[in-house]
Design an enzyme around this catalytic site. Structure first.
Site, mmCIF file in Angstrom:
data_model
loop_
_atom_site.group_PDB
_atom_site.id
_atom_site.type_symbol
_atom_site.label_atom_id
_atom_site.label_comp_id
_atom_site.label_asym_id
_atom_site.label_seq_id
_atom_site.Cartn_x
_atom_site.Cartn_y
_atom_site.Cartn_z
ATOM 1 C CG HIS A 1 3.867 0.687 4.643
ATOM 2 N ND1 HIS A 1 3.446 1.386 3.552
ATOM 3 C CD2 HIS A 1 3.409 1.354 5.730
ATOM 4 C CE1 HIS A 1 2.762 2.439 3.947
ATOM 5 N NE2 HIS A 1 2.719 2.454 5.264
HETATM 6 C C1 UD1 Z 1 3.618 3.610 10.423
HETATM 7 C C2 UD1 Z 1 2.222 4.212 10.395
HETATM 8 C C3 UD1 Z 1 1.690 4.236 8.989
HETATM 9 C C4 UD1 Z 1 2.667 4.942 8.067
HETATM 10 C C5 UD1 Z 1 4.023 4.266 8.183
HETATM 11 C C6 UD1 Z 1 5.077 4.910 7.322
HETATM 12 C C7 UD1 Z 1 0.931 3.836 12.469
HETATM 13 C C8 UD1 Z 1 -0.214 3.109 13.057
HETATM 14 N N1 UD1 Z 1 1.284 3.442 11.212
HETATM 15 O O1 UD1 Z 1 3.509 2.237 10.008
HETATM 16 O O2 UD1 Z 1 0.457 4.928 8.951
HETATM 17 O O3 UD1 Z 1 2.189 4.857 6.740
HETATM 18 O O4 UD1 Z 1 4.449 4.320 9.557
HETATM 19 O O5 UD1 Z 1 6.216 4.082 7.212
HETATM 20 O O6 UD1 Z 1 1.473 4.726 13.075
HETATM 21 N N2 UD1 Z 1 10.450 -1.051 12.241
HETATM 22 C C9 UD1 Z 1 11.816 -1.166 12.193
HETATM 23 N N3 UD1 Z 1 12.552 0.003 12.196
HETATM 24 C C10 UD1 Z 1 11.999 1.224 12.238
HETATM 25 C C11 UD1 Z 1 10.600 1.317 12.298
HETATM 26 C C12 UD1 Z 1 9.838 0.172 12.289
HETATM 27 O O7 UD1 Z 1 12.362 -2.249 12.138
HETATM 28 O O8 UD1 Z 1 12.734 2.227 12.232
HETATM 29 C C13 UD1 Z 1 9.630 -2.293 12.194
HETATM 30 C C14 UD1 Z 1 9.344 -2.894 13.531
HETATM 31 O O9 UD1 Z 1 9.326 -4.271 13.408
HETATM 32 C C15 UD1 Z 1 7.936 -2.397 13.807
HETATM 33 C C16 UD1 Z 1 7.330 -2.400 12.416
HETATM 34 O O10 UD1 Z 1 8.404 -2.020 11.562
HETATM 35 O O11 UD1 Z 1 7.244 -3.194 14.709
HETATM 36 C C17 UD1 Z 1 6.166 -1.474 12.234
HETATM 37 O O12 UD1 Z 1 6.529 -0.138 12.616
HETATM 38 P P1 UD1 Z 1 5.408 0.891 13.142
HETATM 39 O O13 UD1 Z 1 6.053 2.198 13.400
HETATM 40 O O14 UD1 Z 1 4.614 0.259 14.222
HETATM 41 O O15 UD1 Z 1 4.396 1.017 11.936
HETATM 42 P P2 UD1 Z 1 4.662 1.198 10.360
HETATM 43 O O16 UD1 Z 1 4.290 -0.076 9.676
HETATM 44 O O17 UD1 Z 1 5.994 1.787 10.058
#
Ligand code: UD1
Length: 356
Positions: A200
């Site tokens: 991820h």
């Molecule tokens: C975040 C953390 C990372 C951690 C990870 C755990 C930051 C910079 N990164 O990364 O350090 O290891 O969480 O999972 O804070 N999305 C969904 N549903 C959700 C959440 C996210 O669809 O409930 C999708 C969206 O498209 C979003 C993408 O995942 O844009 C990334 O989510 P984001 O919270 O920005 O970062 P993570 O990759 O989850």
């Protein structure tokens, strides 16, 4: 004592579950969910399984670019802190939610306590590294999981308020360990020997070439690979028009206990997650880390983890070398009880630097 705890992303729910249990025996906790993770499978399931109290507030910030997501959190957390005026703001790990909570508090002169302080990858191109460094430098109490973390802080001139408390994830596993059972594997339709993978990290999945290389590593494995797919990765697969290799079985994101069950029964774990490296080692499953470096060097020193980046050949060799690896001393490297030590320190009952 009034403590505002800030959580927002999956691994923080797990860590907060362990600390919150201890904290609520000694303090009033106001639990704030930033809404960084919002899907049922990425958030609610963790609260249900770990019996974490409902968040007092959900800021519903959702996804976005770093600036926008962090900015929205900052603004809303500041409002909460002005209203609640806690003695401490407690933040976890290295996500944008961590950074926003720490910054909002520091600017209001409210004390910040950072759980999982001092970790470093020494790569400023990782968003998590920027979040950690800034959070550590504005924190008043820095709860380190390892001596390595204490040393990293020392090298940056941060020595005041630094405590070696151990890793709260050990306590989190302890909360659910007896609910890990084979029935869960049947429900997930996973049987026979398998490797468990997760991917991820932005640096592995956002770029088409890196993601294709990561799929190449999974394809080169001599066994079936089961992978619960993070929504970021699912979106990237679609965007880059990539498909899973034939030996890979993708699953929807799974809850915490299902994940630990999958880890415990796997022949090995392949991951770019920090938390999973420890979970696999603590549950006695060897780990192959799909990154250029690890913050958890103790798992490598313990002979249970190898860092291979996205090199398929090296990953295969690591798998054969690590097969059946076991370390009976792992509890000494990652002792339980960090959550209790953190709460004692917040209450001022333990002298800084003398946590054990
Ligand atoms: C975040 C953390 C990372 C951690 C990870 C755990 C930051 C910079 N990164 O990364 O350090 O290891 O969480 O999972 O804070 N999305 C969904 N549903 C959700 C959440 C996210 O669809 O409930 C999708 C969206 O498209 C979003 C993408 O995942 O844009 C990334 O989510 P984001 O919270 O920005 O970062 P993570 O990759 O989850």
């Amino acid at each position: 004592m009034r403590v505002v705890s800030i959580v927002g992303a999956r691994p923080q729910f797990v860590k907060a579950a362990a600390v919150s249990r201890e904290l609520r025996t000694a303090a009033t906790e106001i639990l704030v969910h930033t809404g960084q993770h919002y899907d049922v499978g990425m958030s609610d399931v963790f609260f249900d399984e770990l019996v974490i109290p409902e968040p007092d507030l959900n800021l519903e910030v959702g996804s976005g670019t770093h600036g926008r997501q962090t900015g929205r959190m900052l603004e809303r957390i500041e409002e909460v802190l002005l209203e609640e005026r806690p003695d401490w703001v407690l933040v976890y790990g290295d996500t944008n939610s961590t950074l926003a909570g720490a910054l909002a508090a520091a600017k209001l002169h409210i004390h910040v306590a950072h759980v999982e302080a001092g970790l470093r990858s020494f790569r400023r191109d990782m968003p998590e590294e920027v979040n950690r460094v800034v959070t550590d430098h504005v924190s008043n109490l820095l709860f380190c999981p390892t001596q390595t973390a204490v040393d990293h802080l020392g090298a940056e001139g941060v020595t005041e308020g630094v405590m070696l408390v151990g890793d709260v994830m050990v306590d989190a596993i302890g909360l659910v360990r007896d609910r890990i059972d084979a029935d869960r594997l049947r429900r997930l339709r996973v049987d026979g020997p398998y490797l468990l993978a997760t991917l991820h990290r932005a640096e592995n999945v956002d770029d088409a070439q890196r993601l294709a290389q990561a799929l190449g590593v999974l394809a080169a494995m001599p066994e079936r690979v089961v992978i619960p797919v993070h929504p970021r990765t699912a979106a990237a697969m679609q965007r880059h028009d990539l498909t899973w290799p034939a030996n890979v079985t993708p699953l929807a994101p799974v809850g915490y206990i299902d994940m630990l069950t999958l880890v415990a029964a796997a022949d090995a774990v392949l991951t770019d997650s920090g938390g999973l490296q420890k979970e696999s080692v603590l549950l006695g499953t060897p780990c192959i880390t799909l990154r250029k470096e690890t913050e958890w060097v103790e798992t490598v020193d313990a002979g249970m983890n190898r860092v291979v980046d996205l090199d398929a050949q090296v990953a295969r060799e690591a798998l054969e070398e690590l097969r059946g690896a076991h370390n009976a001393e792992i509890e000494r490297v990652f002792p339980p009880g960090a959550s209790g030590r953190i709460v004692e320190a917040l209450q001022g009952r333990s002298s800084v630097g003398q946590p054990r």
